[in-house]
Motif scaffolding. Structure first.
Motif, PDB file in Angstrom:
ATOM      1  N   LEU A 197      73.392  13.097 -20.826  1.00  0.00           N
ATOM      2  CA  LEU A 197      71.848  12.943 -21.105  1.00  0.00           C
ATOM      3  C   LEU A 197      72.775  12.413 -22.646  1.00  0.00           C
ATOM      4  O   LEU A 197      71.505  11.795 -23.268  1.00  0.00           O
ATOM      5  N   THR A 198      73.773  13.493 -23.487  1.00  0.00           N
ATOM      6  CA  THR A 198      73.555  13.582 -25.237  1.00  0.00           C
ATOM      7  C   THR A 198      74.469  12.328 -25.158  1.00  0.00           C
ATOM      8  O   THR A 198      74.713  11.931 -26.128  1.00  0.00           O
ATOM      9  N   ARG A 202      67.270  12.625 -28.892  1.00  0.00           N
ATOM     10  CA  ARG A 202      66.449  12.959 -30.682  1.00  0.00           C
ATOM     11  C   ARG A 202      67.025  14.126 -30.693  1.00  0.00           C
ATOM     12  O   ARG A 202      66.930  13.943 -32.340  1.00  0.00           O
ATOM     13  N   ASP A 203      66.349  15.204 -30.825  1.00  0.00           N
ATOM     14  CA  ASP A 203      66.301  16.289 -31.669  1.00  0.00           C
ATOM     15  C   ASP A 203      66.199  17.269 -30.774  1.00  0.00           C
ATOM     16  O   ASP A 203      65.584  17.380 -29.398  1.00  0.00           O
ATOM     17  N   VAL A 204      66.352  18.806 -31.087  1.00  0.00           N
ATOM     18  CA  VAL A 204      66.200  19.772 -30.385  1.00  0.00           C
ATOM     19  C   VAL A 204      65.668  21.232 -30.972  1.00  0.00           C
ATOM     20  O   VAL A 204      66.548  21.600 -32.024  1.00  0.00           O
ATOM     21  N   VAL A 205      64.179  21.486 -30.860  1.00  0.00           N
ATOM     22  CA  VAL A 205      63.663  22.804 -32.115  1.00  0.00           C
ATOM     23  C   VAL A 205      63.213  24.070 -32.120  1.00  0.00           C
ATOM     24  O   VAL A 205      62.798  22.955 -30.675  1.00  0.00           O
ATOM     25  N   VAL A 210      61.734  19.797 -26.896  1.00  0.00           N
ATOM     26  CA  VAL A 210      63.256  18.852 -27.001  1.00  0.00           C
ATOM     27  C   VAL A 210      62.315  17.583 -27.020  1.00  0.00           C
ATOM     28  O   VAL A 210      61.671  17.239 -26.116  1.00  0.00           O
ATOM     29  N   THR A 211      62.885  16.324 -27.974  1.00  0.00           N
ATOM     30  CA  THR A 211      62.109  14.868 -28.055  1.00  0.00           C
ATOM     31  C   THR A 211      63.646  14.323 -27.520  1.00  0.00           C
ATOM     32  O   THR A 211      64.665  14.201 -27.848  1.00  0.00           O
ATOM     33  N   VAL A 212      62.676  13.488 -26.330  1.00  0.00           N
ATOM     34  CA  VAL A 212      63.796  12.117 -25.845  1.00  0.00           C
ATOM     35  C   VAL A 212      62.967  10.905 -25.769  1.00  0.00           C
ATOM     36  O   VAL A 212      62.087  10.789 -26.309  1.00  0.00           O
ATOM     37  N   LEU A 260      58.179  19.014 -23.391  1.00  0.00           N
ATOM     38  CA  LEU A 260      59.510  17.487 -23.861  1.00  0.00           C
ATOM     39  C   LEU A 260      58.241  16.521 -24.514  1.00  0.00           C
ATOM     40  O   LEU A 260      56.778  16.444 -24.085  1.00  0.00           O
ATOM     41  N   ARG A 261      58.761  15.739 -26.098  1.00  0.00           N
ATOM     42  CA  ARG A 261      58.182  15.313 -26.300  1.00  0.00           C
ATOM     43  C   ARG A 261      58.940  13.475 -26.344  1.00  0.00           C
ATOM     44  O   ARG A 261      60.359  13.707 -26.011  1.00  0.00           O
TER      45      ARG A 261
END
Lengths: 255, 194
Positions: B67-68, B74-77, B85-87, B118-119
């Motif tokens: 996936l990466t 797009r983001d992990v915060v 986790v933004t997908v 998950l966003r």
């Protein structure tokens, strides 16, 4: 946001979502029936993109309309009179040529509208348009190529494509028939007045039809009633009986 | 931004629960008996570690790339104790999207992450420019021509010939087109450049 503004925005979002939902369903009817495998796959992929875009548009519409509704509720639990798609997309598929002619007439419109919507004052509209416009660029390239290939093809294919254009052209005008919803969207900077897109549309369609050796009908008579829900064709109800059957027969079914 | 109720029915429940600052939410860390996590403590791996884990989650349709590699994470915060986790979806209607979300959730929960959201992010829209070089190399080795800015494959992934032609703009998944090599006569998938 005032209640009336919300209503207007919801109507606009339903128009966007219902266009892609109903056309997506129509195109999906080809799955397993297209003349060659590559076209079957292409039609299924196009339908998939449209249904995906529908989830964004109707998902946002459901939020704007309040309540706990989801995109699925909006798609599967409304009846004919609540749909806001243009009549063009609910027409039966006809032959392969007519399906691709309808696709091109719609793709051409989207290819002009979506880039404008990317500049919308509403960030949600803008981001959906950004995503959808990339897919639309592929769709219009393919549908235009196919219209040219078949129009400027054999005598048989040319005759069929001209018949398709003659049949569908009276449904083009509705795309540009502005009303109070469009005026409200334009005033809020959310969406352009569709009437303002007509010249660009005519230029694009004119160019492709000329290349396809097809003649655009003279008459500008336009069937209307889809995008405001006043009068749909008889075909939409039949489409919904199939599309909504599962949720009607087994309410709340999911997997 | 639309949260958590993603197409395909993947709902990440914890995202809906308000983050409560302290550690009083039930069944965290110690409840699972994770090694090295005392009871009552929140298990909170570093975002670098999470990226490493995501790097090992394969794309469900093209399992040679992760996936990466695909560039869709797009983001992990962290927001409070919740891992966000933004997908971004590749194509609007790609059926793999819901599987991808499920795979992310399964992988991270398998590593002990409990507070996960998950966003979905639509803008900026996914582009094949975000695909990693190693992802491109792995695609080619697998027999899928990687995306090219020119809009078509630069060579046949089987024999390397540049004599290639398009068969169809669409392929077995929304992200691919069908091409064929006129030298070795093999058809192949081309990962579309968008």
């Amino acid at each position: 946001m005032a209640a009336s503004d919300k209503d207007m925005l919801a109507q606009f979002l339903l128009r966007m979502g219902d266009n892609s939902l109903i056309l997506g369903h129509r195109v999906s009817e080809w799955c397993g029936h297209a003349p060659v495998l590559e076209e079957d796959i292409a039609l299924a992929n196009t339908a998939l993109d449209l249904i995906g875009q529908t989830q964004f548009w109707l998902g946002y519409a459901a939020e704007v309309m309040d309540g706990d509704k989801t995109a699925d509720d909006v798609a599967f639990l409304r009846d004919v009179w609540d749909f806001r798609n243009i009549l063009l997309v609910e027409l039966p598929n006809g032959d392969f040529g007519q399906t691709l002619m309808r696709q091109f007439l719609f793709d051409a419109y989207q290819s002009i509208l979506l880039p404008r919507l990317m500049k919308s004052s509403d960030p949600r509209v803008s981001e959906i348009a950004e995503k959808a416009s990339k897919e639309c660029a592929y769709h219009v390239e393919r549908s235009a190529d196919t219209v040219v290939g078949l129009g400027d093809g054999t005598e048989e294919s040319h005759t069929r494509m001209q018949a398709a254009l003659d049949r569908l052209w009276p449904y083009v005008g509705e795309m540009f028939a502005s009303d109070e919803v469009d005026a409200a969207m334009a005033a809020a900077g959310i969406a352009p007045d569709p009437a303002s897109l007509r010249a660009e549309y005519d230029a694009l369609v004119g160019k492709v039809m000329a290349e396809a050796t097809l003649t655009i009908p003279q008459s500008d008579f336009a069937h209307k009633g889809g995008r405001n829900g006043a009068t749909h064709t008889e075909h939409l109800g039949h489409l919904l009986t199939q599309m909504q059957w599962l949720q009607r027969a087994y309410p709340g079914a999911s997997w | 931004m639309a949260a958590t109720r993603l197409s395909g029915g993947v709902v990440v429940n914890d995202a809906q629960r308000p983050t409560e600052g302290g550690g009083e939410a039930p069944s965290r860390g110690g409840g699972r008996g994770l090694p090295g996590v005392p009871p009552g403590e929140t298990f909170r791996p570093s975002t670098d570690t999470v990226w490493t884990w995501l790097n090992a989650v394969p794309d469900p349709e093209i399992p040679v790339i992760s996936l990466t590699d695909l560039g869709i994470i797009r983001d992990v915060v962290y927001e409070g104790d919740t891992l966000i986790v933004t997908v971004t979806p590749t194509y609007s209607g790609c059926p793999a999207t819901s599987i991808i979300n499920l795979d992310i959730e399964t992988a991270l929960r398998g590593h002990g992450v409990e507070n996960l959201e998950l966003r979905r992010q639509l803008s900026p829209a996914w582009t094949t420019d975000w695909m990693t070089q190693s992802g491109r190399d792995k695609l080619e080795a697998y027999g899928i021509a990687p995306p090219q800015p020119a809009g078509g494959p630069d060579k046949c992934p089987h024999c390397g010939s540049q004599a290639v032609e398009k068969m169809s703009q669409f392929g077995s998944t929304p992200c691919k087109a069908q091409w064929r090599c006129t030298a070795c006569l093999e058809p192949f998938d081309y990962f579309k450049c968008i």
